[in-house]
Design an enzyme around this catalytic site. Structure first.
Site, PDB file in Angstrom:
ATOM      1  N   LYS A   1       0.475 -12.464 -12.755  1.00  0.00           N
ATOM      2  CA  LYS A   1      -0.412 -11.730 -13.676  1.00  0.00           C
ATOM      3  C   LYS A   1      -1.387 -12.699 -14.346  1.00  0.00           C
ATOM      4  O   LYS A   1      -2.555 -12.387 -14.528  1.00  0.00           O
ATOM      5  CB  LYS A   1       0.404 -10.975 -14.732  1.00  0.00           C
TER       6      LYS A   1
ATOM      7  N   ASP B   1      -3.673   0.621  -0.037  1.00  0.00           N
ATOM      8  CA  ASP B   1      -3.146  -0.656  -0.535  1.00  0.00           C
ATOM      9  C   ASP B   1      -4.323  -1.450  -1.092  1.00  0.00           C
ATOM     10  O   ASP B   1      -5.317  -1.655  -0.386  1.00  0.00           O
ATOM     11  CB  ASP B   1      -2.500  -1.387   0.658  1.00  0.00           C
TER      12      ASP B   1
ATOM     13  N   GLU C   1       3.404 -11.223 -21.057  1.00  0.00           N
ATOM     14  CA  GLU C   1       4.266 -12.256 -20.455  1.00  0.00           C
ATOM     15  C   GLU C   1       3.473 -13.477 -20.008  1.00  0.00           C
ATOM     16  O   GLU C   1       4.043 -14.543 -19.796  1.00  0.00           O
ATOM     17  CB  GLU C   1       5.064 -11.675 -19.277  1.00  0.00           C
TER      18      GLU C   1
ATOM     19  N   THR D   1      -0.427  -8.238 -19.175  1.00  0.00           N
ATOM     20  CA  THR D   1       0.834  -8.247 -19.911  1.00  0.00           C
ATOM     21  C   THR D   1       0.901  -9.405 -20.904  1.00  0.00           C
ATOM     22  O   THR D   1       0.254 -10.436 -20.695  1.00  0.00           O
ATOM     23  CB  THR D   1       2.005  -8.371 -18.912  1.00  0.00           C
TER      24      THR D   1
ATOM     25  N   THR E   1       4.438   2.433  -3.448  1.00  0.00           N
ATOM     26  CA  THR E   1       5.584   1.557  -3.212  1.00  0.00           C
ATOM     27  C   THR E   1       6.804   2.260  -3.814  1.00  0.00           C
ATOM     28  O   THR E   1       6.695   3.389  -4.306  1.00  0.00           O
ATOM     29  CB  THR E   1       5.404   0.201  -3.919  1.00  0.00           C
TER      30      THR E   1
ATOM     31  N   LYS F   1      -0.545   2.739  -3.493  1.00  0.00           N
ATOM     32  CA  LYS F   1       0.127   2.520  -2.209  1.00  0.00           C
ATOM     33  C   LYS F   1       1.419   3.323  -2.099  1.00  0.00           C
ATOM     34  O   LYS F   1       1.970   3.478  -1.019  1.00  0.00           O
ATOM     35  CB  LYS F   1       0.425   1.019  -2.085  1.00  0.00           C
TER      36      LYS F   1
ATOM     37  N   TYR G   1       6.497 -13.203 -11.613  1.00  0.00           N
ATOM     38  CA  TYR G   1       5.699 -12.038 -12.062  1.00  0.00           C
ATOM     39  C   TYR G   1       4.618 -12.467 -13.038  1.00  0.00           C
ATOM     40  O   TYR G   1       3.424 -12.185 -12.840  1.00  0.00           O
ATOM     41  CB  TYR G   1       6.613 -10.984 -12.711  1.00  0.00           C
ATOM     42  N   SER G   2       5.014 -13.185 -14.105  1.00  0.00           N
ATOM     43  CA  SER G   2       4.006 -13.517 -15.125  1.00  0.00           C
ATOM     44  C   SER G   2       2.997 -14.528 -14.589  1.00  0.00           C
ATOM     45  O   SER G   2       1.822 -14.499 -14.968  1.00  0.00           O
ATOM     46  CB  SER G   2       4.666 -13.999 -16.417  1.00  0.00           C
TER      47      SER G   2
ATOM     48  N   ASN H   1      17.637  -7.380 -27.680  1.00  0.00           N
ATOM     49  CA  ASN H   1      18.111  -6.436 -26.661  1.00  0.00           C
ATOM     50  C   ASN H   1      19.394  -5.730 -27.086  1.00  0.00           C
ATOM     51  O   ASN H   1      19.521  -4.508 -26.946  1.00  0.00           O
ATOM     52  CB  ASN H   1      18.355  -7.163 -25.338  1.00  0.00           C
TER      53      ASN H   1
ATOM     54  N   ILE I   1       2.976   3.510 -16.230  1.00  0.00           N
ATOM     55  CA  ILE I   1       1.867   3.552 -17.203  1.00  0.00           C
ATOM     56  C   ILE I   1       0.656   4.239 -16.580  1.00  0.00           C
ATOM     57  O   ILE I   1      -0.022   5.045 -17.227  1.00  0.00           O
ATOM     58  CB  ILE I   1       1.501   2.117 -17.662  1.00  0.00           C
TER      59      ILE I   1
HETATM   60  P1  NAD Z   1       4.983   0.352 -12.092  1.00  0.00           P
HETATM   61  O1  NAD Z   1       5.755  -0.631 -11.277  1.00  0.00           O
HETATM   62  O2  NAD Z   1       5.687   1.501 -12.698  1.00  0.00           O
HETATM   63  O3  NAD Z   1       3.798   0.973 -11.208  1.00  0.00           O
HETATM   64  C1  NAD Z   1       3.001   0.180 -10.367  1.00  0.00           C
HETATM   65  C2  NAD Z   1       2.195   1.119  -9.463  1.00  0.00           C
HETATM   66  O4  NAD Z   1       1.362   0.311  -8.625  1.00  0.00           O
HETATM   67  C3  NAD Z   1       3.068   1.980  -8.528  1.00  0.00           C
HETATM   68  O5  NAD Z   1       2.592   3.302  -8.518  1.00  0.00           O
HETATM   69  C4  NAD Z   1       2.887   1.325  -7.165  1.00  0.00           C
HETATM   70  O6  NAD Z   1       3.022   2.227  -6.086  1.00  0.00           O
HETATM   71  C5  NAD Z   1       1.462   0.784  -7.286  1.00  0.00           C
HETATM   72  N1  NAD Z   1       1.245  -0.359  -6.385  1.00  0.00           N
HETATM   73  C6  NAD Z   1       2.019  -1.467  -6.242  1.00  0.00           C
HETATM   74  N2  NAD Z   1       1.492  -2.267  -5.298  1.00  0.00           N
HETATM   75  C7  NAD Z   1       0.357  -1.670  -4.853  1.00  0.00           C
HETATM   76  C8  NAD Z   1      -0.631  -2.020  -3.899  1.00  0.00           C
HETATM   77  N3  NAD Z   1      -0.547  -3.152  -3.179  1.00  0.00           N
HETATM   78  N4  NAD Z   1      -1.678  -1.186  -3.715  1.00  0.00           N
HETATM   79  C9  NAD Z   1      -1.779  -0.028  -4.421  1.00  0.00           C
HETATM   80  N5  NAD Z   1      -0.864   0.369  -5.315  1.00  0.00           N
HETATM   81  C10 NAD Z   1       0.197  -0.444  -5.542  1.00  0.00           C
HETATM   82  O7  NAD Z   1       4.218  -0.523 -13.181  1.00  0.00           O
HETATM   83  P2  NAD Z   1       3.932  -0.212 -14.722  1.00  0.00           P
HETATM   84  O8  NAD Z   1       5.109  -0.601 -15.518  1.00  0.00           O
HETATM   85  O9  NAD Z   1       3.367   1.152 -14.840  1.00  0.00           O
HETATM   86  O10 NAD Z   1       2.796  -1.295 -14.995  1.00  0.00           O
HETATM   87  C11 NAD Z   1       1.425  -0.986 -14.707  1.00  0.00           C
HETATM   88  C12 NAD Z   1       0.565  -2.189 -15.059  1.00  0.00           C
HETATM   89  O11 NAD Z   1       0.731  -2.511 -16.438  1.00  0.00           O
HETATM   90  C13 NAD Z   1       0.954  -3.463 -14.296  1.00  0.00           C
HETATM   91  O12 NAD Z   1      -0.229  -4.147 -13.973  1.00  0.00           O
HETATM   92  C14 NAD Z   1       1.788  -4.256 -15.288  1.00  0.00           C
HETATM   93  O13 NAD Z   1       1.670  -5.632 -15.055  1.00  0.00           O
HETATM   94  C15 NAD Z   1       1.138  -3.864 -16.603  1.00  0.00           C
HETATM   95  N6  NAD Z   1       2.028  -3.893 -17.789  1.00  0.00           N
HETATM   96  C16 NAD Z   1       3.238  -3.249 -17.786  1.00  0.00           C
HETATM   97  C17 NAD Z   1       4.026  -3.238 -18.941  1.00  0.00           C
HETATM   98  C18 NAD Z   1       5.358  -2.522 -18.996  1.00  0.00           C
HETATM   99  O14 NAD Z   1       6.066  -2.662 -19.986  1.00  0.00           O
HETATM  100  N7  NAD Z   1       5.733  -1.751 -17.991  1.00  0.00           N
HETATM  101  C19 NAD Z   1       3.566  -3.896 -20.091  1.00  0.00           C
HETATM  102  C20 NAD Z   1       2.336  -4.555 -20.060  1.00  0.00           C
HETATM  103  C21 NAD Z   1       1.557  -4.528 -18.897  1.00  0.00           C
HETATM  104  O1  DAU Z   2       6.276  -7.622 -21.859  1.00  0.00           O
HETATM  105  C1  DAU Z   2       5.662  -6.767 -20.939  1.00  0.00           C
HETATM  106  C2  DAU Z   2       6.503  -6.683 -19.690  1.00  0.00           C
HETATM  107  O2  DAU Z   2       7.660  -5.914 -20.018  1.00  0.00           O
HETATM  108  C3  DAU Z   2       5.780  -6.079 -18.499  1.00  0.00           C
HETATM  109  O3  DAU Z   2       4.694  -6.893 -18.147  1.00  0.00           O
HETATM  110  C4  DAU Z   2       6.723  -5.913 -17.304  1.00  0.00           C
HETATM  111  O4  DAU Z   2       6.062  -5.243 -16.242  1.00  0.00           O
HETATM  112  C5  DAU Z   2       7.913  -5.084 -17.739  1.00  0.00           C
HETATM  113  O5  DAU Z   2       8.836  -4.984 -16.683  1.00  0.00           O
HETATM  114  C6  DAU Z   2       8.587  -5.701 -18.974  1.00  0.00           C
HETATM  115  O6  DAU Z   2       9.240  -6.954 -18.638  1.00  0.00           O
HETATM  116  P1  DAU Z   2      10.698  -7.324 -19.201  1.00  0.00           P
HETATM  117  O7  DAU Z   2      11.308  -8.294 -18.284  1.00  0.00           O
HETATM  118  O8  DAU Z   2      10.628  -7.655 -20.646  1.00  0.00           O
HETATM  119  O9  DAU Z   2      11.384  -5.856 -19.081  1.00  0.00           O
HETATM  120  P2  DAU Z   2      12.822  -5.381 -18.557  1.00  0.00           P
HETATM  121  O10 DAU Z   2      12.940  -3.934 -18.895  1.00  0.00           O
HETATM  122  O11 DAU Z   2      13.098  -5.817 -17.179  1.00  0.00           O
HETATM  123  O12 DAU Z   2      13.817  -6.197 -19.529  1.00  0.00           O
HETATM  124  C7  DAU Z   2      13.748  -6.083 -20.931  1.00  0.00           C
HETATM  125  C8  DAU Z   2      14.769  -7.046 -21.507  1.00  0.00           C
HETATM  126  O13 DAU Z   2      16.089  -6.571 -21.186  1.00  0.00           O
HETATM  127  C9  DAU Z   2      14.671  -8.436 -20.961  1.00  0.00           C
HETATM  128  O14 DAU Z   2      14.980  -9.374 -21.998  1.00  0.00           O
HETATM  129  C10 DAU Z   2      15.758  -8.494 -19.880  1.00  0.00           C
HETATM  130  C11 DAU Z   2      16.808  -7.545 -20.427  1.00  0.00           C
HETATM  131  N1  DAU Z   2      17.587  -6.807 -19.407  1.00  0.00           N
HETATM  132  C12 DAU Z   2      16.906  -6.117 -18.450  1.00  0.00           C
HETATM  133  C13 DAU Z   2      17.594  -5.421 -17.480  1.00  0.00           C
HETATM  134  C14 DAU Z   2      16.830  -4.657 -16.406  1.00  0.00           C
HETATM  135  C15 DAU Z   2      18.981  -6.798 -19.445  1.00  0.00           C
HETATM  136  O15 DAU Z   2      19.593  -7.407 -20.356  1.00  0.00           O
HETATM  137  N2  DAU Z   2      19.661  -6.096 -18.485  1.00  0.00           N
HETATM  138  C16 DAU Z   2      19.015  -5.413 -17.486  1.00  0.00           C
HETATM  139  O16 DAU Z   2      19.690  -4.806 -16.627  1.00  0.00           O
END
Ligand code: NAD
Ligand code: DAU
Length: 354
Positions: free
Chosen positions: A164, A63, A136, A134, A40, A38, A160-161, A259, A16
């Site tokens: 957050k 970091d 979550e 999030t 990662t 960072k 995780y949640s 799903n 994002i």
């Molecule tokens: P992501 O895992 O793709 O990216 C996380 C980024 O943070 C990476 O570039 C990583 O290198 C960096 N990072 C991790 N630890 C670090 C540290 N200690 N110092 C500096 N950088 C660091 O995550 P994403 O899916 O893009 O999510 C971004 C944000 O949005 C998160 O806070 C997540 O909780 C929130 N969010 C994600 C979703 C989703 O569906 N992916 C939904 C709602 C909220």
């Molecule tokens: O709701 C927002 C959140 O959505 C973000 O805060 C998180 O960073 C992001 O990872 C995401 O969390 P989920 O756990 O919902 O996403 P994920 O893609 O891991 O899984 C989506 C759904 O699919 C969940 O019900 C678990 C299921 N799943 C996931 C994986 C990776 C499977 O059934 N098989 C899989 O291999």
């Protein structure tokens, strides 16, 4: 629209974050965007190749848990606004290594809050600390009607949640205690280009392409509310500029899928775009042991954001999924580098260890 002179975006090399960085660099050329990441396993500068040479973009590898480094960045760049996305973000990884989540998501956020507080020293006019969170944190919905509102009680279940939720509480505490001008948003599941292929949608697209099993947790009956990532970046932009200080906004797609139904859409679209016969990849569906503590349903009520700031999702799901599948099919080099871990060796050589 007026924007700040320097904005610090954390986690800008992630999924994002890279869309938010790109949006800011292109839309606010007068604003210097400092991307602190960072790098990662989830951070990849290839996500930002198209904008890395822009005059208003700077990358700093650091970091967020390193307080001195954060203070130095605030001072060096005279940071006026923060959009904080850096986090450990994958629920499955939080089950195996919860400490990494407490470190980055809780202590890292606290570091940034403290660095902002000290750097701004009570001179808060025009400053914003925006924390990206999030849905979550609200826990699991157990019926099919209720939606998460901004007033829903926090009830996190995974490490995780929980991490957050804790970071959200610290952000609010800095507003209530020190007057720090914070904003928070809680968003539903995002999908789109540059998402790391450990999350459901990119993992399954990649596995369909490679004819590998599609591991469906439990019975595949869990429900998520999916939003195209560029719509999330646009919501962040609007809340950053127009949202109320001290307030929280829910962001969601109004787009719930079980799903297993979503997986069937992915199979249909991917098979079609690969020129395979309809349903060819359905046999790859493999039911596996459920995720521990797996939340049944997430669904967002985003009516406050619509009412107050006029934001709505712009993309229909079918269109968003087609764009996403096409992007992964068109970018096999990105996908190969990420799945092989090659990009990590490259950064380790370039930046060393931190
Ligand atoms: P992501 O895992 O793709 O990216 C996380 C980024 O943070 C990476 O570039 C990583 O290198 C960096 N990072 C991790 N630890 C670090 C540290 N200690 N110092 C500096 N950088 C660091 O995550 P994403 O899916 O893009 O999510 C971004 C944000 O949005 C998160 O806070 C997540 O909780 C929130 N969010 C994600 C979703 C989703 O569906 N992916 C939904 C709602 C909220
Ligand atoms: O709701 C927002 C959140 O959505 C973000 O805060 C998180 O960073 C992001 O990872 C995401 O969390 P989920 O756990 O919902 O996403 P994920 O893609 O891991 O899984 C989506 C759904 O699919 C969940 O019900 C678990 C299921 N799943 C996931 C994986 C990776 C499977 O059934 N098989 C899989 O291999």
């Amino acid at each position: 629209m007026m924007s700040l002179r320097t904005i610090l975006i954390t986690g800008g090399a992630g999924f994002i974050g890279s869309h938010v960085v790109r949006r800011w660099v292109e839309r606010y050329p007068e604003c210097c965007v400092v991307n602190v990441d960072k790098l990662t396993y989830a951070g990849n500068l290839a996500n930002l190749k198209d904008i890395e040479a822009k005059a208003n973009y700077v990358f700093v590898r650091a970091d967020i848990c390193d307080f001195d480094a954060m203070q130095a960045i605030f001072a060096k760049y005279a940071v006026e606004g923060v959009i904080h996305l850096a986090a450990e973000s994958h629920v499955d990884r939080s089950i195996t290594d919860p400490f990494a989540f407490a470190r980055t998501n809780v202590l890292g956020t606290l570091n940034l809050l403290q660095a902002a507080k000290l750097a701004w020293a009570g001179n808060y006019a025009g400053k914003v600390f925006y924390h990206v969170s999030t849905d979550e944190v609200y826990g699991a919905l157990t019926d099919n009607e209720t939606l998460f509102t901004e007033a829903t009680r926090y009830d996190p279940h995974s490490p995780y949640s929980a991490s957050k939720a804790s970071s959200d509480h610290f952000v609010r505490a800095f507003h209530d205690t020190y007057g720090l001008p914070v904003k928070i948003s809680n968003c539903s599941n995002n999908y789109g280009p540059y998402q790391f292929p450990e999350k459901l949608i990119p993992l399954f697209i990649n596995n369909i392409v490679q004819e590998k099993p599609l591991p469906v947790y439990g019975k595949g009956e869990n429900v998520r509310d999916w939003l195209y990532v560029e719509d999330h970046a646009r919501a962040i932009d609007q809340i950053f500029h127009e949202g109320r200080v001290g307030d929280t906004y829910n962001i969601g797609g109004c787009n719930e899928w079980r799903n297993i139904d979503l997986i069937k859409v992915l199979i249909r679209v991917t098979d079609e775009l690969l020129g395979r016969p309809a349903g060819k990849s359905e046999h790859l569906i493999t039911y596996v042991t459920d995720r521990a503590g797996h939340d049944l349903r997430y669904a967002i009520d985003a009516s406050k954001l619509r009412r107050e700031l006029g934001w709505e999702p712009s993309l229909q799901f079918e269109e968003g999924i087609r764009r996403t599948v096409r992007w992964y099919l068109d970018n096999p080099v990105w996908l190969n580098e990420v799945t092989s871990g090659e990009y990590q060796h490259y950064y380790a050589k370039m930046y060393g260890k931190i």
